[in-house]
Design an enzyme around this catalytic site. Structure first.
Site, PDB file in Angstrom:
ATOM      1  N   GLY A  14       0.786  -1.227   0.000  1.00 27.95           N
ATOM      2  CA  GLY A  14       0.000   0.000   0.000  1.00 27.95           C
ATOM      3  C   GLY A  14       0.819   1.277   0.000  1.00 27.95           C
ATOM      4  O   GLY A  14       0.326   2.315   0.446  1.00 27.95           O
ATOM      5  N   SER A  15       2.054   1.230  -0.527  1.00 25.81           N
ATOM      6  CA  SER A  15       2.812   2.485  -0.550  1.00 25.81           C
ATOM      7  C   SER A  15       2.193   3.479  -1.538  1.00 25.81           C
ATOM      8  O   SER A  15       2.213   4.693  -1.291  1.00 25.81           O
ATOM      9  CB  SER A  15       4.291   2.236  -0.851  1.00 25.81           C
ATOM     10  OG  SER A  15       4.470   1.798  -2.174  1.00 25.81           O
ATOM     11  N   ASN A  16       1.631   2.980  -2.624  1.00 24.31           N
ATOM     12  CA  ASN A  16       0.946   3.901  -3.553  1.00 24.31           C
ATOM     13  C   ASN A  16      -0.357   4.422  -2.958  1.00 24.31           C
ATOM     14  O   ASN A  16      -0.717   5.585  -3.157  1.00 24.31           O
ATOM     15  CB  ASN A  16       0.697   3.222  -4.902  1.00 24.31           C
ATOM     16  CG  ASN A  16       1.951   3.195  -5.752  1.00 24.31           C
ATOM     17  OD1 ASN A  16       2.325   4.197  -6.335  1.00 24.31           O
ATOM     18  ND2 ASN A  16       2.617   2.049  -5.775  1.00 24.31           N
ATOM     19  N   LYS A  64     -15.530 -15.384 -10.110  1.00 21.18           N
ATOM     20  CA  LYS A  64     -15.182 -13.952 -10.077  1.00 21.18           C
ATOM     21  C   LYS A  64     -16.426 -13.056 -10.060  1.00 21.18           C
ATOM     22  O   LYS A  64     -16.477 -12.063  -9.339  1.00 21.18           O
ATOM     23  CB  LYS A  64     -14.311 -13.628 -11.305  1.00 21.18           C
ATOM     24  CG  LYS A  64     -13.727 -12.233 -11.297  1.00 21.18           C
ATOM     25  CD  LYS A  64     -12.990 -11.942 -12.589  1.00 21.18           C
ATOM     26  CE  LYS A  64     -11.622 -12.555 -12.607  1.00 21.18           C
ATOM     27  NZ  LYS A  64     -10.525 -11.585 -12.470  1.00 21.18           N
ATOM     28  N   MET A  89      -3.781  -7.443  -7.405  1.00 27.37           N
ATOM     29  CA  MET A  89      -3.192  -8.544  -8.174  1.00 27.37           C
ATOM     30  C   MET A  89      -4.240  -9.427  -8.860  1.00 27.37           C
ATOM     31  O   MET A  89      -4.073 -10.650  -8.940  1.00 27.37           O
ATOM     32  CB  MET A  89      -2.311  -9.392  -7.260  1.00 27.37           C
ATOM     33  CG  MET A  89      -1.195  -8.595  -6.585  1.00 27.37           C
ATOM     34  SD  MET A  89      -0.109  -7.764  -7.762  1.00 27.37           S
ATOM     35  CE  MET A  89       0.887  -9.148  -8.262  1.00 27.37           C
ATOM     36  N   ARG A  90      -5.319  -8.817  -9.323  1.00 29.01           N
ATOM     37  CA  ARG A  90      -6.350  -9.574 -10.043  1.00 29.01           C
ATOM     38  C   ARG A  90      -6.764  -8.815 -11.294  1.00 29.01           C
ATOM     39  O   ARG A  90      -6.748  -7.586 -11.286  1.00 29.01           O
ATOM     40  CB  ARG A  90      -7.608  -9.727  -9.175  1.00 29.01           C
ATOM     41  CG  ARG A  90      -7.376 -10.598  -8.023  1.00 29.01           C
ATOM     42  CD  ARG A  90      -8.567 -10.763  -7.110  1.00 29.01           C
ATOM     43  NE  ARG A  90      -8.120 -11.699  -6.111  1.00 29.01           N
ATOM     44  CZ  ARG A  90      -8.126 -13.017  -6.253  1.00 29.01           C
ATOM     45  NH1 ARG A  90      -8.693 -13.560  -7.319  1.00 29.01           N
ATOM     46  NH2 ARG A  90      -7.629 -13.792  -5.336  1.00 29.01           N
ATOM     47  N   LEU A  91      -7.184  -9.567 -12.307  1.00 29.18           N
ATOM     48  CA  LEU A  91      -7.718  -8.914 -13.502  1.00 29.18           C
ATOM     49  C   LEU A  91      -9.151  -8.494 -13.232  1.00 29.18           C
ATOM     50  O   LEU A  91      -9.914  -9.227 -12.585  1.00 29.18           O
ATOM     51  CB  LEU A  91      -7.716  -9.893 -14.681  1.00 29.18           C
ATOM     52  CG  LEU A  91      -6.363 -10.226 -15.298  1.00 29.18           C
ATOM     53  CD1 LEU A  91      -6.563 -11.189 -16.467  1.00 29.18           C
ATOM     54  CD2 LEU A  91      -5.659  -8.959 -15.755  1.00 29.18           C
ATOM     55  N   ASN A 106      -4.756   2.266 -13.524  1.00 29.46           N
ATOM     56  CA  ASN A 106      -3.789   1.391 -12.860  1.00 29.46           C
ATOM     57  C   ASN A 106      -2.394   1.986 -12.999  1.00 29.46           C
ATOM     58  O   ASN A 106      -2.112   2.704 -13.954  1.00 29.46           O
ATOM     59  CB  ASN A 106      -3.823   0.013 -13.528  1.00 29.46           C
ATOM     60  CG  ASN A 106      -2.879  -0.987 -12.878  1.00 29.46           C
ATOM     61  OD1 ASN A 106      -2.774  -1.063 -11.649  1.00 29.46           O
ATOM     62  ND2 ASN A 106      -2.169  -1.747 -13.686  1.00 29.46           N
ATOM     63  N   HIS A 108       1.647   0.723 -13.200  1.00 31.54           N
ATOM     64  CA  HIS A 108       2.425  -0.486 -13.439  1.00 31.54           C
ATOM     65  C   HIS A 108       3.907  -0.109 -13.528  1.00 31.54           C
ATOM     66  O   HIS A 108       4.261   0.859 -14.214  1.00 31.54           O
ATOM     67  CB  HIS A 108       1.969  -1.152 -14.745  1.00 31.54           C
ATOM     68  CG  HIS A 108       2.690  -2.433 -15.022  1.00 31.54           C
ATOM     69  ND1 HIS A 108       2.356  -3.616 -14.390  1.00 31.54           N
ATOM     70  CD2 HIS A 108       3.737  -2.705 -15.833  1.00 31.54           C
ATOM     71  CE1 HIS A 108       3.180  -4.566 -14.810  1.00 31.54           C
ATOM     72  NE2 HIS A 108       4.026  -4.046 -15.681  1.00 31.54           N
TER      73      HIS A 108
HETATM   74  C1  GRF Z   1       3.530  -1.028  -7.483  1.00 33.25           C
HETATM   75  O1  GRF Z   1       4.822  -1.203  -7.984  1.00 33.25           O
HETATM   76  C2  GRF Z   1       2.550  -0.883  -8.602  1.00 33.25           C
HETATM   77  O2  GRF Z   1       3.076  -0.255  -9.726  1.00 33.25           O
HETATM   78  C3  GRF Z   1       2.218  -2.321  -8.926  1.00 33.25           C
HETATM   79  O3  GRF Z   1       2.188  -2.972  -7.677  1.00 33.25           O
HETATM   80  C4  GRF Z   1       3.043  -2.289  -6.767  1.00 33.25           C
HETATM   81  C5  GRF Z   1       2.248  -1.973  -5.540  1.00 33.25           C
HETATM   82  O4  GRF Z   1       3.063  -1.490  -4.510  1.00 33.25           O
HETATM   83  N1  GRF Z   1       1.002  -2.434  -9.695  1.00 33.25           N
HETATM   84  P1  GRF Z   1       2.399  -0.853  -3.196  1.00 33.25           P
HETATM   85  O5  GRF Z   1       1.503  -1.912  -2.566  1.00 33.25           O
HETATM   86  O6  GRF Z   1       1.646   0.370  -3.613  1.00 33.25           O
HETATM   87  O7  GRF Z   1       3.557  -0.535  -2.298  1.00 33.25           O
END
Ligand code: GRF
Length: 188
Positions: A14-16, A64, A89-91, A106, A108
């Site tokens: 969850g750093s983002n 799903k 981590m899911r589509l 998203n 990436h």
């Molecule tokens: C990030 O690198 C993001 O780009 C990818 O998954 C990672 C999530 O990191 N989709 P965090 O949980 O936000 O630290």
């Protein structure tokens, strides 16, 4: 006027999520965290920010469409208009896409279309090129395939390890994602 409401979907650290929450100028309210990993660290982070959580375990559902129907219900109950995926981590399946396509983005950690899928940083590092980067893009039914909104390059240095590269990519992610969210929401 009350702010547009948005949800973050995440499965891990969850750093983002934290970077989005910490942006003092965000033109939306993050009113829900959706998480598919009941032990993920991002859940405690959401609680610390006072954000409601919807946590589910996909193994408890037959398909799903069943858990996505519950997610959409939680989103609609919260009047959520936008979804920001941050390490989910899911589509996305048909149920969520029907309700939110065009309003799901998203982040990436590669310069898409290069290195989609898991361990994008490791893939780029092992490929031995001179650069990789970060992409923010709209979500469609594919794996990291939707229309690209913005990208930023990150050089791969000769003395980089995968870990040092990851740290520099994360610094870019934490700046880029809130910036793109601000731009998109101001443009609609
Ligand atoms: C990030 O690198 C993001 O780009 C990818 O998954 C990672 C999530 O990191 N989709 P965090 O949980 O936000 O630290």
């Amino acid at each position: 006027m009350s702010k547009v409401r948005a949800a973050v979907f995440a499965s891990g650290t969850g750093s983002n999520f934290e970077a989005i929450m910490s942006d003092g100028d965000l033109p939306c309210e993050i009113s829900l965290l959706v998480c598919d990993k009941p032990k993920a660290a991002v859940i405690e982070k959401a609680k610390a920010f006072g954000v409601e959580t919807f946590v589910f375990d996909a193994k408890q559902y037959k398909q799903k469409a069943d858990y996505e129907a519950e997610i959409v219900e939680a989103l609609q109950k919260n009047n959520v208009e936008w979804i920001f995926l941050a390490g989910y981590m899911r589509l996305a399946g048909a149920t969520i896409l029907e309700a939110y396509e065009g309003k799901m983005i998203n982040i990436h950690p590669s310069l898409l279309p290069a290195f989609p899928g898991i361990d994008a940083i490791g893939q780029a590092f092992n490929a031995g090129g001179a650069e990789t980067g970060v992409t923010v893009h709209y979500i469609d039914e594919g794996m990291d395939t939707g229309p690209i909104i913005e990208q930023e390059t990150v050089p791969i240095l000769s003395n980089d390890t995968k870990e040092t590269l990851q740290k520099r990519i994360q610094i870019v992610e934490h700046r880029l994602y809130p910036k793109v969210i601000r731009q998109i929401l101001r443009d609609v």
